[in-house]
Design an enzyme around this catalytic site. Structure first.
Site, mmCIF file in Angstrom:
data_model
loop_
_atom_site.group_PDB
_atom_site.id
_atom_site.type_symbol
_atom_site.label_atom_id
_atom_site.label_comp_id
_atom_site.label_asym_id
_atom_site.label_seq_id
_atom_site.Cartn_x
_atom_site.Cartn_y
_atom_site.Cartn_z
ATOM 1 N N CYS A 2 7.512 19.620 -28.999
ATOM 2 C CA CYS A 2 7.706 21.038 -29.278
ATOM 3 C C CYS A 2 7.850 21.814 -27.969
ATOM 4 O O CYS A 2 7.369 21.399 -26.929
ATOM 5 C CB CYS A 2 6.568 21.669 -30.072
ATOM 6 S SG CYS A 2 6.189 20.800 -31.575
ATOM 7 N N ARG A 27 12.900 19.214 -26.371
ATOM 8 C CA ARG A 27 11.528 18.832 -26.713
ATOM 9 C C ARG A 27 11.326 18.691 -28.214
ATOM 10 O O ARG A 27 10.257 18.309 -28.678
ATOM 11 C CB ARG A 27 10.553 19.886 -26.193
ATOM 12 C CG ARG A 27 10.698 20.161 -24.714
ATOM 13 C CD ARG A 27 9.743 21.239 -24.300
ATOM 14 N NE ARG A 27 8.390 20.756 -24.336
ATOM 15 C CZ ARG A 27 7.770 20.149 -23.343
ATOM 16 N NH1 ARG A 27 8.401 19.974 -22.209
ATOM 17 N NH2 ARG A 27 6.546 19.732 -23.453
ATOM 18 N N TRP A 72 9.098 19.802 -33.042
ATOM 19 C CA TRP A 72 9.315 18.377 -33.333
ATOM 20 C C TRP A 72 8.174 18.005 -34.268
ATOM 21 O O TRP A 72 7.016 17.966 -33.869
ATOM 22 C CB TRP A 72 9.261 17.559 -32.054
ATOM 23 C CG TRP A 72 9.634 16.124 -32.239
ATOM 24 C CD1 TRP A 72 10.895 15.593 -32.272
ATOM 25 C CD2 TRP A 72 8.725 15.015 -32.396
ATOM 26 N NE1 TRP A 72 10.824 14.238 -32.441
ATOM 27 C CE2 TRP A 72 9.526 13.848 -32.528
ATOM 28 C CE3 TRP A 72 7.348 14.888 -32.451
ATOM 29 C CZ2 TRP A 72 8.982 12.584 -32.705
ATOM 30 C CZ3 TRP A 72 6.792 13.622 -32.629
ATOM 31 C CH2 TRP A 72 7.614 12.489 -32.757
ATOM 32 N N ASN A 98 1.963 23.489 -29.118
ATOM 33 C CA ASN A 98 2.554 22.188 -28.812
ATOM 34 C C ASN A 98 1.401 21.204 -28.634
ATOM 35 O O ASN A 98 0.505 21.455 -27.825
ATOM 36 C CB ASN A 98 3.379 22.288 -27.525
ATOM 37 C CG ASN A 98 3.764 20.926 -26.983
ATOM 38 O OD1 ASN A 98 3.888 19.963 -27.736
ATOM 39 N ND2 ASN A 98 3.956 20.824 -25.680
ATOM 40 N N GLY A 99 1.410 20.113 -29.387
ATOM 41 C CA GLY A 99 0.336 19.128 -29.285
ATOM 42 C C GLY A 99 -0.066 18.655 -30.673
ATOM 43 O O GLY A 99 0.673 18.878 -31.643
ATOM 44 N N GLU A 470 18.142 -1.790 -21.708
ATOM 45 C CA GLU A 470 18.494 -0.376 -21.567
ATOM 46 C C GLU A 470 19.835 -0.061 -22.252
ATOM 47 O O GLU A 470 19.980 0.967 -22.907
ATOM 48 C CB GLU A 470 18.527 -0.022 -20.064
ATOM 49 C CG GLU A 470 18.945 1.396 -19.719
ATOM 50 C CD GLU A 470 18.043 2.485 -20.284
ATOM 51 O OE1 GLU A 470 16.972 2.184 -20.830
ATOM 52 O OE2 GLU A 470 18.451 3.659 -20.207
ATOM 53 N N LYS A 474 20.194 2.635 -25.196
ATOM 54 C CA LYS A 474 21.125 3.768 -25.114
ATOM 55 C C LYS A 474 21.977 3.832 -26.376
ATOM 56 O O LYS A 474 22.164 4.887 -26.956
ATOM 57 C CB LYS A 474 22.071 3.652 -23.908
ATOM 58 C CG LYS A 474 21.531 3.946 -22.543
ATOM 59 C CD LYS A 474 21.131 5.368 -22.295
ATOM 60 C CE LYS A 474 19.769 5.664 -22.782
ATOM 61 N NZ LYS A 474 18.618 5.517 -22.022
ATOM 62 N N GLU A 477 19.830 4.747 -29.645
ATOM 63 C CA GLU A 477 19.241 6.091 -29.754
ATOM 64 C C GLU A 477 20.275 7.177 -29.981
ATOM 65 O O GLU A 477 19.978 8.175 -30.632
ATOM 66 C CB GLU A 477 18.305 6.419 -28.585
ATOM 67 C CG GLU A 477 18.923 6.504 -27.231
ATOM 68 C CD GLU A 477 17.890 6.723 -26.108
ATOM 69 O OE1 GLU A 477 16.783 7.206 -26.371
ATOM 70 O OE2 GLU A 477 18.226 6.412 -24.961
ATOM 71 N N HIS A 493 17.413 -19.263 -29.080
ATOM 72 C CA HIS A 493 16.150 -19.317 -29.824
ATOM 73 C C HIS A 493 16.118 -18.314 -30.977
ATOM 74 O O HIS A 493 15.041 -17.916 -31.415
ATOM 75 C CB HIS A 493 14.967 -19.082 -28.884
ATOM 76 C CG HIS A 493 14.874 -20.106 -27.798
ATOM 77 N ND1 HIS A 493 14.559 -21.422 -28.052
ATOM 78 C CD2 HIS A 493 15.114 -20.010 -26.466
ATOM 79 C CE1 HIS A 493 14.583 -22.088 -26.905
ATOM 80 N NE2 HIS A 493 14.921 -21.264 -25.936
ATOM 81 N N LYS A 592 13.106 14.652 -25.915
ATOM 82 C CA LYS A 592 13.205 14.221 -24.519
ATOM 83 C C LYS A 592 11.829 13.989 -23.912
ATOM 84 O O LYS A 592 11.604 13.050 -23.174
ATOM 85 C CB LYS A 592 13.941 15.316 -23.740
ATOM 86 C CG LYS A 592 14.076 15.048 -22.272
ATOM 87 C CD LYS A 592 15.363 14.337 -22.001
ATOM 88 C CE LYS A 592 15.471 13.828 -20.595
ATOM 89 N NZ LYS A 592 15.983 12.459 -20.579
HETATM 90 C C1 G6P Z 1 11.407 9.765 -24.573
HETATM 91 C C2 G6P Z 1 12.810 9.999 -24.053
HETATM 92 C C3 G6P Z 1 13.265 8.802 -23.230
HETATM 93 C C4 G6P Z 1 12.274 8.517 -22.110
HETATM 94 C C5 G6P Z 1 10.856 8.349 -22.642
HETATM 95 C C6 G6P Z 1 9.841 8.343 -21.506
HETATM 96 O O1 G6P Z 1 11.408 8.756 -25.519
HETATM 97 O O2 G6P Z 1 13.699 10.217 -25.137
HETATM 98 O O3 G6P Z 1 14.533 9.077 -22.679
HETATM 99 O O4 G6P Z 1 12.662 7.359 -21.433
HETATM 100 O O5 G6P Z 1 10.514 9.445 -23.489
HETATM 101 O O6 G6P Z 1 9.855 9.602 -20.876
HETATM 102 P P1 G6P Z 1 9.426 9.876 -19.401
HETATM 103 O O7 G6P Z 1 9.666 11.349 -19.221
HETATM 104 O O8 G6P Z 1 7.974 9.533 -19.304
HETATM 105 O O9 G6P Z 1 10.254 9.047 -18.494
#
Ligand code: G6P
Length: 597
Positions: A2, A27, A72, A98-99, A470, A474, A477, A493, A592
């Site tokens: 949030c 957020r 969120w 937020n929390g 990664e 990508k 997501e 395997h 994010k």
């Molecule tokens: C969320 C974001 C990711 C990020 C992860 C860790 O899931 O969507 O992109 O890698 O958090 O975030 P940080 O800010 O700790 O790297």
């Protein structure tokens, strides 16, 4: 997660809050809401969905004193009723939160017995009712009493009809204050207020700030007025805007040559790594790397680099697991937290757990002044500028670079030589990334061919195994295509059973000590009718020959190759998601900055 914003001053309130919330949408963006105080009236607007979808009713709201929130969802569905602000029974107290309040259920039951009527399913609403319960004639006193009953995490902005101030208080979730002239701000981070002021105060847990047009008064948990340092933010609003690009993600992908220059700037001189870290490497027996999401992938790459160059054993742990498994940690351990935002709740808790057990701590962080950066013993900032796309791109490559510098620095501190050819190769990275970006057209045409795929597999080995993870992350997501990353040798395997004509496999097939083994894996997929997309070095003939599609990247040493090789994978997922008509920067259900567990 949030996002919160609050403002008191002379500007028109609605546009400022709308603008601010749009910048905080990374957020969370399930719903949004405003409460603007106009004399002794509250103007309230709450909506489901994203703020950009419908903002016209807001523009009509007058007032110059208010709070706003983008959500969120944690407790309760993303509905209008569950959106913030929340109110007390008499609708005289308004809060944005937020929390997560972990004892919300008990508090709600207690308050219901006292005839408080709740309208939403959220945990946040109990806060407004608790403040109401304790309110006599001071909002500050009521807030102090209310938060003493809360378990969990919160960043709160609170207004009430009887008082001309905003109160801000936090525990565990981030909150910053912006200092202006005849105006002051509250926000979850600096991004929504940077265009109005660069003077920032970072609020600490349990401190209470009273914000009026004229000033900000901050008291510590004992009720004593304290003088807080005002930090000056160095970056500007342009860095937080899209410019000519369609999405933040593609802008941030293309920023990577510059970002690598930034992370290196001033840190390599005469074949020496210049970092100011308060670490005695003679006393470090083990390094533990901890992080979440993409940052965790950077840690996997760093393990190989640190063990090789610094000769210190490394463990990598998901922060969410580390914090709860009662890990064995000693004062001879160095715990490194890797986080773009510096706010991820699990990573922060992991650092606190390590500290409690006596470990030294180090942060690899992008956001200057973030909570983790303030709690660690020493740190390396990435200086990548704001990363807004939910899918992390430039933070990933700059984290790897920063961790590489750290590995070399540790080597140097242990009085071992650094090969000047390695330094030379590092310096060439920005132009090599530029070359990888040059494949954009080809990658777009490959994306077109696979836009309707339902599944993808990604394979890599050694340092490029985390790159496969990664690449898969990508894609899933932002395009919602199911994708898995594997170490290529593990293919036989299990994953090989999935191979057929509808399963694209992406191989990171650049020069490495296991190159010929990886070629055998490609052949095995080919023999089973799978479609192969390979990331290959420009001069390569072998991997290219056995692939259906080959994307060129320039050759670098294997230890640095992750930085160059991930670029086409970022572009491939970007184009597939965009061609599927999806909201690339704000994929569904994600946020994010994950400031809740
Ligand atoms: C969320 C974001 C990711 C990020 C992860 C860790 O899931 O969507 O992109 O890698 O958090 O975030 P940080 O800010 O700790 O790297």
């Amino acid at each position: 997660m949030c996002g919160i914003i609050g403002y008191v001053g002379e500007r028109e309130m609605a546009p400022l809050l709308i603008n601010g919330l749009k910048k905080l949408e990374y957020r969370g963006y399930d719903s949004y809401g405003f409460c603007i105080k106009d004399g002794d009236r509250f103007h309230v607007l709450k909506k489901k969905g994203r703020i950009s979808e419908d903002e016209s009713p807001l523009k009509k709201i007058q007032g110059n004193f208010g709070i706003a929130h983008t959500r969120w969802a944690t407790h309760g569905k993303p509905t209008e009723i569950n959106s913030h602000p929340h109110f007390d029974c008499k609708k005289e107290i308004s809060i944005v939160h937020n929390g997560i309040i972990e004892n919300a259920e008990q508090l709600r039951k207690m308050l219901e017995k006292e005839k408080h009527v709740f309208v939403s399913e959220t945990d946040s609403e109990v806060i407004a009712h608790l403040i109401e319960k304790f309110y006599v004639n001071s909002l500050e006193m009521a807030v102090k009493k209310a938060i003493s009953l809360l378990d969990g995490s919160f960043a709160l902005a609170i207004i009430c009809k009887n008082e001309d101030c905003i109160l801000a208080v936090k525990r565990g979730s981030p909150l910053v204050l912006g200092v202006g002239k005849n105006e002051n701000f509250i926000a979850s981070d600096v991004v929504p207020i940077i265009e109005y002021t660069k003077k920032i105060i970072y609020l600490k847990d349990e401190e209470i700030a009273k914000i009026t047009k004229e000033g900000i008064e901050i008291k510590n948990s004992k009720g004593k007025i304290i003088d807080k340092k005002i930090a000056e933010i160095k970056w500007n609003i342009k860095q937080a805007e899209k410019g000519k690009f369609k999405h933040f993600m593609i802008k941030e992908i293309f920023e990577q040559p510059e970002v690598i220059k930034n992370v290196l700037r001033g840190r390599i001189k005469d074949n020496k790594i210049k970092l100011t870290l308060d670490i005695n490497f003679k006393k470090i027996n083990r390094i533990i790397l901890t992080a979440c999401g993409t940052s965790w992938h950077s840690c996997l790459i760093a393990k190989t680099l640190i063990e090789k160059y610094a000769q210190i054993p490394v463990e990598v742990d998901y922060a969410s697991e580390f914090r709860y498994r009662n890990p064995l940690v000693s004062k001879n351990d160095l715990l490194i937290a890797v986080s773009q935002s510096g706010e991820t709740a699990d990573t922060l808790a992991a650092i606190r757990e390590g500290k409690k057990k006596g470990a030294k701590t180090l942060g690899i962080i992008n956001v200057v002044g973030s909570t983790i950066s303030r709690e660690v013993d020493s740190g390396i900032y990435l200086y990548s500028g704001p990363e807004t796309g939910v899918a992390s791109t430039k933070a990933f490559t700059s984290q790897i670079m920063a961790l590489f510098l750290f590995a070399l620095y540790a080597r140097q501190e242990k009085k071992c030589k650094i090969d000047p050819r390695l330094i030379n190769e590092i310096k060439k990275l920005p132009e090599k990334i530029e070359e990888s970006l040059g494949e954009v057209k080809k990658i777009k045409s490959i994306a077109k061919k696979f836009v309707d795929s339902s599944n993808f597999l990604y394979f890599g080995r050694g340092i490029n195994y985390p790159v496969a993870l990664e690449g898969a992350l990508k894609l899933k997501e932002i395009s919602y295509i199911h994708a898995e990353g594997y170490p290529a040798a593990e293919m036989k395997h299990g994953p090989i059973a999935l191979i057929d004509g509808n399963m694209p496999s992406v191989f990171i097939a650049t020069h490495s000590k296991t190159f010929s083994k990886l070629i055998s894996n490609i052949e095995e997929v080919k023999a089973r009718g799978g479609k192969i997309i390979s990331i290959v070095n420009k001069e390569d003939k072998i991997a290219r020959k056995c692939s259906d599609f080959a994307i060129n990247v320039p050759r670098t040493i294997e230890d640095l190759s992750a930085i160059v090789n991930v670029i086409p994978l970022q572009l491939l997922s970007y184009f597939i998601a965009d061609m599927r008509g999806l909201d690339v920067d704000k994929p569904r259900n994600l946020a994010k900055s994950v400031t809740v567990e």
